[in-house]
Each structure stands twice: as structure tokens, then as C-alpha cells.
Design a protein around this motif. Structure first.
Motif, short mmCIF file in Angstrom:
data_model
loop_
_atom_site.label_atom_id
_atom_site.label_comp_id
_atom_site.label_asym_id
_atom_site.label_seq_id
_atom_site.Cartn_x
_atom_site.Cartn_y
_atom_site.Cartn_z
N LEU A 44 -10.09 49.19 -2.87
CA LEU A 44 -9.83 49.84 -1.59
C LEU A 44 -11.10 50.42 -0.95
N GLY A 45 -12.23 50.24 -1.62
CA GLY A 45 -13.51 50.66 -1.03
C GLY A 45 -13.85 52.12 -1.17
N PHE A 46 -13.30 52.81 -2.18
CA PHE A 46 -13.65 54.21 -2.39
C PHE A 46 -15.00 54.30 -3.09
N ARG A 47 -15.74 55.36 -2.75
CA ARG A 47 -17.07 55.55 -3.33
C ARG A 47 -17.21 56.82 -4.16
N ALA A 48 -16.28 57.75 -4.04
CA ALA A 48 -16.35 58.97 -4.85
C ALA A 48 -14.94 59.45 -5.15
N LEU A 49 -14.74 59.89 -6.41
CA LEU A 49 -13.44 60.34 -6.88
C LEU A 49 -13.60 61.58 -7.74
N ALA A 50 -12.53 62.36 -7.83
CA ALA A 50 -12.47 63.45 -8.80
C ALA A 50 -11.11 63.36 -9.50
N ILE A 51 -11.12 63.15 -10.81
CA ILE A 51 -9.89 63.20 -11.60
C ILE A 51 -9.68 64.66 -11.98
N THR A 52 -8.64 65.25 -11.43
CA THR A 52 -8.43 66.70 -11.54
C THR A 52 -7.25 66.99 -12.46
N LEU A 53 -7.48 66.87 -13.76
CA LEU A 53 -6.44 67.19 -14.73
C LEU A 53 -6.09 68.67 -14.64
N HIS A 54 -4.87 69.02 -15.03
CA HIS A 54 -4.47 70.42 -15.01
C HIS A 54 -5.13 71.19 -16.14
N ASP A 55 -5.92 72.19 -15.77
CA ASP A 55 -6.57 73.10 -16.73
C ASP A 55 -7.44 72.37 -17.75
N ALA A 56 -8.00 71.23 -17.36
CA ALA A 56 -8.88 70.48 -18.26
C ALA A 56 -9.82 69.61 -17.43
N VAL A 57 -11.05 69.47 -17.91
CA VAL A 57 -12.01 68.58 -17.25
C VAL A 57 -11.93 67.20 -17.90
N PHE A 58 -11.79 66.19 -17.09
CA PHE A 58 -11.80 64.81 -17.58
C PHE A 58 -13.21 64.51 -18.08
N ASP A 59 -13.36 64.20 -19.37
CA ASP A 59 -14.71 64.07 -19.93
C ASP A 59 -14.91 62.80 -20.76
N ARG A 60 -14.15 61.75 -20.47
CA ARG A 60 -14.34 60.48 -21.17
C ARG A 60 -15.54 59.76 -20.58
N GLN A 61 -16.65 59.80 -21.32
CA GLN A 61 -17.92 59.34 -20.77
C GLN A 61 -17.94 57.85 -20.47
N GLU A 62 -17.15 57.06 -21.21
CA GLU A 62 -17.14 55.62 -20.92
C GLU A 62 -16.55 55.34 -19.54
N VAL A 63 -15.63 56.20 -19.08
CA VAL A 63 -15.06 56.03 -17.75
C VAL A 63 -16.09 56.37 -16.69
N TYR A 64 -16.89 57.41 -16.93
CA TYR A 64 -17.96 57.76 -15.98
C TYR A 64 -18.97 56.60 -15.88
N ARG A 65 -19.28 56.00 -17.02
CA ARG A 65 -20.23 54.87 -17.00
C ARG A 65 -19.64 53.67 -16.24
N ASP A 66 -18.37 53.38 -16.49
CA ASP A 66 -17.73 52.26 -15.79
C ASP A 66 -17.64 52.53 -14.29
N ALA A 67 -17.36 53.77 -13.92
CA ALA A 67 -17.31 54.12 -12.50
C ALA A 67 -18.67 53.89 -11.85
N ALA A 68 -19.73 54.35 -12.50
CA ALA A 68 -21.08 54.17 -11.94
C ALA A 68 -21.41 52.69 -11.79
N ALA A 69 -20.98 51.87 -12.76
CA ALA A 69 -21.24 50.44 -12.68
C ALA A 69 -20.51 49.81 -11.50
N MET A 70 -19.39 50.42 -11.08
CA MET A 70 -18.64 49.93 -9.92
C MET A 70 -19.16 50.51 -8.61
#
Length: 258
Positions: A44-70
């Protein structure tokens, strides 16, 4: 916490969604993964996202790396419940949110971090959920922006009051999907004008400057019925099932002699 991706040129308008949930959420029952979200966001052409879990920071680093690659900037974030009200905090660490118990804690963190973090008041005047309501006026110094909630149609549009508060205090309005279902992501978002590299800092600067355009069409009748069904029937059932299974699985098994 400064991450960056490149942009295609000076002064690009990019699509961002800064309030989304995934199945990693510790307090909600969501049925799509972070990678499914990334694939849909890329399509859909999005360039920036925030996964806003309830009372927790999303910290799966492999997802951050995959996002950057996209070519997608994924911002560490959380939807915190402070004194009974939800607050979106962007570009924060798990250690920082562990110390957030009330709005004075949030003020102290904002004083320490300055412009390197960003806070949003989500769905502030909606009667369901943990909305700020009139308290937003007394805690307005805790917020950089105010959310335009996706759930509105005709005369039912609590965003109108949010717009008045944003105008009164000079805060940007930020449209999000608050997606709990994958199909709900993509129709409600903010476009921001970024000059130079797509970084967290440049993104926050653009939001604060008001260089934004919001896309938040009214719900269709089908969307309205679907959302009501999900919020009041399907989602509570999913939560009971999810946390019932978690509670059951946490009970240690014992051998029974027979």
C-alpha cells in the motif's frame, strides 16, 4: 533509537500509521503477524509504522531489519494506560516505559528525552475504551499530537471535539488505523512531508511543524457493522479464549497415581 531509510527525493509526501496492533500484543487478541502487516504496508506504499502494543514495546529485532529492507521505518512504541487513559508513546525503550505509571512520570520522561520522542492522545473523546475525555485539557502538556480516530460516520464523530482541542492548543491532528484486524489497516493514515532522509527525528519534526495531511474517510455501513461486531462480540471472545488458554497452560501439570 535513531533509525533511518532513504527517500526518493527532497520534500516527499509519505504515508505513515502510528497506532497499530499485532498478535504480539500482550493484552489484546489480534490475529495477524507483524510480517503480515509489513507485507500489506509495502503493498500500500507506507513508509513509516509504529506497532503500539498495550503496555509493551515491540522489540523483535528481525522485524525491524525486515522493515528496513522494505524501505519502511518501524518506530519502537507502545500504547500505555496511565491513570485509566491510553497514551501513545513513540521512540521509547522497554526500560523507559517500565517506569511510566502516571502523567507526572510521562512529563519527566519527556523532559529527559526532549524532541527525540513523540506522544499522541489516542481516540480522546470516544465513550468506549480508555479515552482521555475532558482530562486531555488538564494533561495537554503531555502530548505532541492528537489522534483522528478511524471510527466515525455522519453525526457520530467525536473527532470534532479533538479537532477543536488541537486548534486551541496548536497540536497536530494525526490519523491512524488503530488496526486490530489486517483489513482495517490502510484506509486511515497520515501523510507527512519529509525533506531528506526518512529518520525518526525528521518524521517527528515534520509532525510538529504541521506538514501533515490526514486521510480518514467515514465508515461505510458495512465497516460500521463490522467494527461494532468486532469490538463488542468477536474481540471479547478472542480475548477470553486467548487468555484462558494462557492461564490454563501456565498451570504446572502433576502426575496422578492410579
Amino acid at each position: 533509537m535513531s533509525t533511518s531509510t532513504s527517500t526518493s527525493g527532497e520534500g516527499d509526501w509519505i504515508k505513515v500509521d502510528l497506532h497499530i496492533h499485532t498478535l504480539d500484543d500482550p493484552k489484546d487478541a489480534v490475529d495477524y503477524s507483524a510480517h503480515q502487516l509489513l507485507e500489506r504496508a509495502r503493498s500500500l506504499g507506507f513508509r513509516a509504522l509504529a506497532i503500539t502494543l498495550h503496555d509493551a514495546v515491540f522489540d523483535r529485532q528481525e522485524v525491524y531489519r525486515d522493515a528496513a529492507a522494505m524501505g519502511i521505518l518501524l518506530i519502537p512504541a507502545a500504547e500505555m494506560r496511565l491513570c485509566g487513559a491510553d497514551v501513545i508513546v513513540l521512540n521509547v525503550s522497554p526500560e523507559e516505559i517500565a517506569d511510566l505509571k502516571n502523567f507526572d512520570d510521562l512529563r519527566r520522561l519527556r523532559a529527559q528525552r526532549g524532541s527525540s520522542m513523540f506522544t499522541i492522545a489516542p481516540h480522546p473523546f470516544y465513550i468506549f475504551g480508555a479515552s482521555m475525555g475532558a482530562r486531555l485539557l488538564t494533561e495537554i502538556d503531555c502530548f505532541d499530537g492528537i489522534e483522528v480516530c478511524h471510527f466515525h460516520k455522519g453525526l457520530f464523530n467525536p473527532n470534532r471535539r479533538a479537532e477543536k482541542v488541537a486548534l486551541q492548543f496548536g497540536k497536530p491532528l494525526i490519523a491512524t488505523s488503530d488496526a486490530h484486524q489486517l483489513h482495517a489497516f490502510g484506509n486511515h493514515y497520515t501523510s507527512i512531508k519529509i525533506a531528506g532522509a526518512l529518520t525518526v527525528e525528521n518524521l517527528f519534526d515534520a509532525l510538529r511543524s504541521g506538514a501533515v495531511k490526514n486521510t480518514s474517510p467515514p465508515c461505510s455501513f458495512i465497516d460500521l457493522v463490522s467494527t461494532i461486531y468486532f469490538v463488542f462480540l468477536a474481540h471479547p471472545f478472542r480475548r477470553r479464549r486467548k487468555f484462558g488458554v494462557m492461564k490454563h497452560s501456565s498451570v504446572p501439570k502433576t502426575d496422578v497415581a492410579g
